[in-house]
Design a protein around this motif. Structure first.
Motif, PDB file in Angstrom:
ATOM      1  N   ARG A 182      21.743 -21.082  38.859  1.00 60.63           N
ATOM      2  CA  ARG A 182      22.272 -20.622  37.576  1.00 60.63           C
ATOM      3  C   ARG A 182      21.206 -20.709  36.484  1.00 60.63           C
ATOM      4  N   ILE A 183      20.330 -21.717  36.598  1.00 57.38           N
ATOM      5  CA  ILE A 183      19.243 -21.820  35.617  1.00 57.38           C
ATOM      6  C   ILE A 183      18.219 -20.715  35.835  1.00 57.38           C
ATOM      7  N   THR A 184      17.863 -20.475  37.118  1.00 57.38           N
ATOM      8  CA  THR A 184      16.868 -19.440  37.441  1.00 57.38           C
ATOM      9  C   THR A 184      17.408 -18.565  38.566  1.00 57.38           C
ATOM     10  N   PRO A 185      18.284 -17.626  38.261  1.00 56.65           N
ATOM     11  CA  PRO A 185      18.805 -16.760  39.326  1.00 56.65           C
ATOM     12  C   PRO A 185      17.744 -15.760  39.799  1.00 56.65           C
ATOM     13  N   ARG A 186      17.966 -15.232  40.979  1.00 51.04           N
ATOM     14  CA  ARG A 186      17.078 -14.155  41.452  1.00 51.04           C
ATOM     15  C   ARG A 186      17.297 -12.921  40.582  1.00 51.04           C
ATOM     16  N   LYS A 187      16.222 -12.363  40.122  1.00 57.72           N
ATOM     17  CA  LYS A 187      16.327 -11.181  39.265  1.00 57.72           C
ATOM     18  C   LYS A 187      16.710  -9.968  40.105  1.00 57.72           C
ATOM     19  N   PHE A 188      17.572  -9.126  39.535  1.00 57.19           N
ATOM     20  CA  PHE A 188      17.939  -7.894  40.228  1.00 57.19           C
ATOM     21  C   PHE A 188      16.751  -6.936  40.207  1.00 57.19           C
ATOM     22  N   GLU A 189      16.365  -6.496  41.395  1.00 60.20           N
ATOM     23  CA  GLU A 189      15.281  -5.530  41.513  1.00 60.20           C
ATOM     24  C   GLU A 189      15.846  -4.224  42.078  1.00 60.20           C
ATOM     25  N   ASN A 190      15.260  -3.132  41.676  1.00 61.51           N
ATOM     26  CA  ASN A 190      15.754  -1.833  42.108  1.00 61.51           C
ATOM     27  C   ASN A 190      15.279  -1.531  43.530  1.00 61.51           C
ATOM     28  N   THR A 191      15.789  -2.324  44.474  1.00 63.75           N
ATOM     29  CA  THR A 191      15.463  -2.124  45.884  1.00 63.75           C
ATOM     30  C   THR A 191      16.348  -1.007  46.453  1.00 63.75           C
ATOM     31  N   PRO A 192      15.977  -0.414  47.573  1.00 66.12           N
ATOM     32  CA  PRO A 192      16.777   0.681  48.164  1.00 66.12           C
ATOM     33  C   PRO A 192      18.034   0.158  48.849  1.00 66.12           C
ATOM     34  N   ARG A 241      28.634  13.216  53.232  1.00 67.31           N
ATOM     35  CA  ARG A 241      27.937  13.325  51.948  1.00 67.31           C
ATOM     36  C   ARG A 241      26.741  12.363  51.893  1.00 67.31           C
ATOM     37  N   LEU A 242      26.954  11.127  52.302  1.00 65.50           N
ATOM     38  CA  LEU A 242      25.884  10.124  52.239  1.00 65.50           C
ATOM     39  C   LEU A 242      24.735  10.495  53.161  1.00 65.50           C
ATOM     40  N   SER A 243      25.071  11.019  54.333  1.00 66.21           N
ATOM     41  CA  SER A 243      24.039  11.439  55.270  1.00 66.21           C
ATOM     42  C   SER A 243      23.224  12.588  54.694  1.00 66.21           C
ATOM     43  N   GLU A 244      23.915  13.526  54.045  1.00 63.36           N
ATOM     44  CA  GLU A 244      23.222  14.664  53.431  1.00 63.36           C
ATOM     45  C   GLU A 244      22.337  14.206  52.276  1.00 63.36           C
ATOM     46  N   MET A 245      22.730  13.147  51.595  1.00 65.03           N
ATOM     47  CA  MET A 245      21.964  12.647  50.459  1.00 65.03           C
ATOM     48  C   MET A 245      20.765  11.799  50.908  1.00 65.03           C
ATOM     49  N   GLY A 246      20.646  11.547  52.204  1.00 68.11           N
ATOM     50  CA  GLY A 246      19.463  10.856  52.725  1.00 68.11           C
ATOM     51  C   GLY A 246      19.600   9.358  52.825  1.00 68.11           C
ATOM     52  N   ALA A 247      20.831   8.833  53.008  1.00 67.19           N
ATOM     53  CA  ALA A 247      20.996   7.379  53.176  1.00 67.19           C
ATOM     54  C   ALA A 247      20.282   6.919  54.428  1.00 67.19           C
ATOM     55  N   ALA A 248      19.532   5.797  54.322  1.00 70.72           N
ATOM     56  CA  ALA A 248      18.803   5.259  55.478  1.00 70.72           C
ATOM     57  C   ALA A 248      19.749   4.603  56.459  1.00 70.72           C
ATOM     58  N   ILE A 270      21.111   7.159  46.172  1.00 67.80           N
ATOM     59  CA  ILE A 270      21.459   7.019  47.584  1.00 67.80           C
ATOM     60  C   ILE A 270      20.277   7.330  48.495  1.00 67.80           C
ATOM     61  N   GLU A 271      19.434   8.230  48.083  1.00 70.79           N
ATOM     62  CA  GLU A 271      18.374   8.709  48.961  1.00 70.79           C
ATOM     63  C   GLU A 271      17.457   7.564  49.400  1.00 70.79           C
TER      64      GLU A 271
END
Length: 726
Positions: free
Chosen positions: A43-53, A83-90, A298-299
């Motif tokens: 709570r003092i030092t949480p993991r920062k949210f990163e824009n991971t895929p 839809r997700l497959s067409e959008m390129g979800a891994a 999503i890609e």
């Protein structure tokens, strides 16, 4: 070490052993406290949210309003996959159980209608088949749950390679699973369990089991399987500890190595729940197609499909105290692996913390018992601060989890117990000793008795002592003219004032004998320069008595001035506890004591208030001493040379005393040679002694009648010598 100290140490070490064993047992309460501590770190030092895929396609309240209540028909889920497959979800991972047939499928609905033509029924759409066809050949991972009934075990879609000992019994046990629809099970690229905290009653998810086992096979969880499918990997490499069975160290999936606990769990390093992690299912299923920003999110991402709708009750609590959808935990697991930000608690952490309790507890018992509770507290606070600082730094720098609270709580209990025992038992004895003897013994003797009550036993040791006797002049005559109460008041005032100087100069007050004081130096402990300190005490007594007389502290007026005589001698004596077993005193006996008492008696004959023996005078360099002659002491076969003490080094090194000393030596030389100049020399000496007061003048007045004390004694008759020899 006293008997009570020994008991205190034994009881303290027993408490240390109990607390150490309690920590080794690691009961649920201690585990809960430890987990809360680690929660606070996050709570003092949480993991920062990163824009991971990694994204969560959320079946949220907006989606339910748009497409109706859950569960949705599986043809809609098929559209979602498309839809997700067409959008390129891994990878597309469902945090949803597909254990039963779709009740909303047209074929299922019409099957329950009586009289329907079977041929017509077979031509109706089957949503399960539609969904199965939609996931076939796509990177879809389905989830399965745990069950207490049955014997179903899902197939494993990946291979396992092992290093080290067999790992099958290390993960949490899976006895059975909820069966999946057969065609879905076959067509899915991956299968993973969705249980987040099996075997624990905590509502907070702190560790995620990446593997389950049944003794013969390992089963990955949904997040790990999604990561494998996204990379196109076919095998997990599971590392076990060498030469230690049932202990895992890491799991390699594709290009990523994940450190795990001994049972294959990942310590979850939680990041705050943020909107960027989520994409509403309604936006993916929009009639006009997903917006460009949705496609961009999503890609190339690993997509988890789950629900945050409040009514569906898939809500979990994180270490940050946030209530989040269960699917978010799976997403955070993959985020953490991709970011490489891991937490770990080494296998040796428990052993180190147990050892710390034992070592810290033992030290606290010893310090509190033998030094002081305050020092023990200070030391404990320093160790506490170091424990917190070290634990926090290890978490911050390396992501290591060490528990600072268990050793600190144990140390606090031990310190409180040891301090209580000392205050209630050990220090009580010392307080009683100090209360009983503090007014009569020197601090050095009190210290010895407090820390070694066994010294209060009969017996003694031969030591070189400097012994002092102090006596009030004319006390018998004075007591005849006073009432008994007045005598007591006078003695209390005088003896209290004089005895303080004994204690102040590291002496031991032996006893009060009527109007006399006996004291000695260099026992029970060694006192450096004890003859010097004894004489300094005597000089201080002289000054104190002069002040008491000047201020009329005794109430006698100017008509009577109190006088004292002080005799001091340095020699061998036996010092120790003497008397009966039931009642004894710490005292000294021997020739040195007798000589000191006789020297005090000579003060009357010499006419001076402070006389010291030749052995004491030899240890007083630069003091103002005058030869008082050789006097015969009662009980001694030879005469003893005495010295009158005028002052300390300040007086002894003065020019005035140097003149007096020279004249005095000339006088005693004249006495020794029976010179006729002695009378003339005596007048000169008395003139030079005027700065030193009436006592010195009285000394020289009597000195005129004591010329024989400076001459060699006459030889004994031959008959007497022969009688002595016989």
């Amino acid at each position: 070490m006293t008997r009570m100290q020994k008991i205190g140490v034994v009881l303290g070490l027993a408490l240390v052993a109990i607390l150490t064993l309690l920590r080794a047992a690691d009961p649920p309460l201690l585990r809960q406290i430890r987990d809360i501590t680690f929660d606070e770190y996050q709570r003092i030092t949480p993991r920062k949210f990163e824009n991971t895929p990694v994204r969560v396609v959320d079946i949220d309240d907006a989606s339910l309003r748009e497409f109706g209540q859950w569960p949705w028909p599986r043809d809609r889920l098929a559209l979602l996959v498309q839809r997700l497959s067409e959008m390129g979800a891994a990878a597309i991972a469902f945090d949803v159980l597909f254990a039963e047939a779709d009740r909303l499928s047209p074929r299922s609905i019409m099957r329950d209608v009586a009289g329907v033509d079977p041929t017509l029924l077979s031509r109706l759409p089957d949503n399960d088949q539609t969904f199965a066809e939609a996931i076939a050949g796509k990177p879809v991972v389905l989830g399965f749950g745990l069950s207490m009934d049955g014997s179903y075990k899902p197939p494993v879609k990946a291979g396992f390679a092992f290093t080290g000992e067999s790992p099958f019994n290390a993960p949490p046990r899976m006895t059975a699973a909820t069966p999946l629809r057969p065609q879905l099970q076959i067509n899915a690229t991956g299968l993973g369990h969705i249980s987040l905290n099996p075997g624990t009653y905590s509502a907070t998810v702190r560790r995620v089991p990446l593997l389950l086992g049944d003794g013969e096979q390992l089963y990955p969880n949904l997040a790990l399987e999604a990561l494998r499918v996204a990379q196109g990997a076919s095998t997990y490499v599971v590392a076990a500890a060498p030469d230690i069975s049932d202990t895992l160290t890491s799991i390699k999936v594709g290009d990523f190595v994940v450190p795990v606990t001994a049972s294959g769990e990942l310590w979850l390093y939680t990041s705050p729940d943020v909107a960027e992690r989520y994409v509403s299912a309604a936006r993916v299923l929009a009639p006009d197609g997903p917006a460009p920003e949705v496609t961009a999110a999503i890609e190339g991402s690993i997509v988890f499909i789950g629900t945050s709708a409040a009514g569906l009750q898939d809500i979990r609590t994180t270490s940050l105290g946030e209530n989040v959808p269960g699917v978010s935990i799976h997403a955070q697991t993959v985020e953490q692996i991709l970011s490489g930000r891991f937490l770990s608690r080494p296998d040796w952490a428990d052993g180190m913390e147990i050892l710390l309790i034992a070592v810290l507890g033992t030290c606290l018992v010893l310090v509190t018992t033998f030094v002081s509770p305050a020092v023990g507290l200070a030391w404990g606070l320093i160790v506490t601060a170091l424990a917190f600082a070290s634990s926090w730094f290890a978490f911050l720098r390396w992501g290591l989890l060490f528990d600072p609270l268990a050793p600190i709580i144990a140390a606090s209990i031990i310190h409180f117990a040891a301090t209580s025992f000392r205050i209630l038992v050990i220090d009580r004895e010392r307080r009683e000793v100090r209360k009983a003897f503090g007014q009569y013994l020197s601090p050095s003797l009190l210290h010895r008795i407090e820390h070694n009550p066994d010294a209060l036993r009969l017996g003694g040791d031969d030591r070189e002592l400097t012994v002092m006797f102090v006596d009030v002049r004319g006390f018998t005559t004075l007591s005849e003219r006073l009432q008994p109460a007045e005598v007591v008041r006078f003695l209390n005032t005088l003896l209290d004032a004089l005895s303080r100087h004994v204690v102040a100069n590291e002496g031991t007050l032996d006893k009060f004998i009527g109007d006399s004081i006996m004291a000695f130096w260099n026992a029970p402990v060694d006192v450096a320069d004890h003859p010097v300190k004894a004489v300094r005490a005597a000089l201080a007594m002289r000054e104190t008595l002069a002040r008491l007389n000047a201020t009329d502290a005794f109430g006698f007026g100017e008509e009577y001035q109190v006088g004292i005589g002080i005799g001091i001698h340095t020699g061998l004596a036996c010092v120790g506890n003497m008397g009966a077993e039931s009642r004894f005193n710490y005292s000294a006996v021997g020739d040195a004591v007798n000589v000191s008492a006789r020297i005090e008696g000579c003060c009357k004959e010499v006419g001076f208030d402070i006389l010291v023996s030749e052995t004491t005078a030899a240890a007083l360099p630069h003091f103002a001493l005058l030869d008082a002659g050789s006097l015969g002491l009662k009980g001694k076969s030879t005469r003893t040379r005495l010295y009158a003490t005028l002052g300390d080094e300040t007086v002894g090194l003065s020019a005035t005393f140097a003149l007096l000393e020279t004249a005095h030596q000339a006088l005693i030389d004249a006495f020794a040679s029976r010179s006729a100049d002695s009378r003339k020399l005596l007048g000169r000496v008395r003139q030079r002694a005027q700065p030193y007061g009436a006592t010195t003048q009285e000394f020289y007045r009597r000195l005129a009648r004591r010329a024989e004390h400076f001459r060699e004694p006459p030889a004994a008759p031959a008959t007497v010598l022969s009688e002595q020899a016989s």
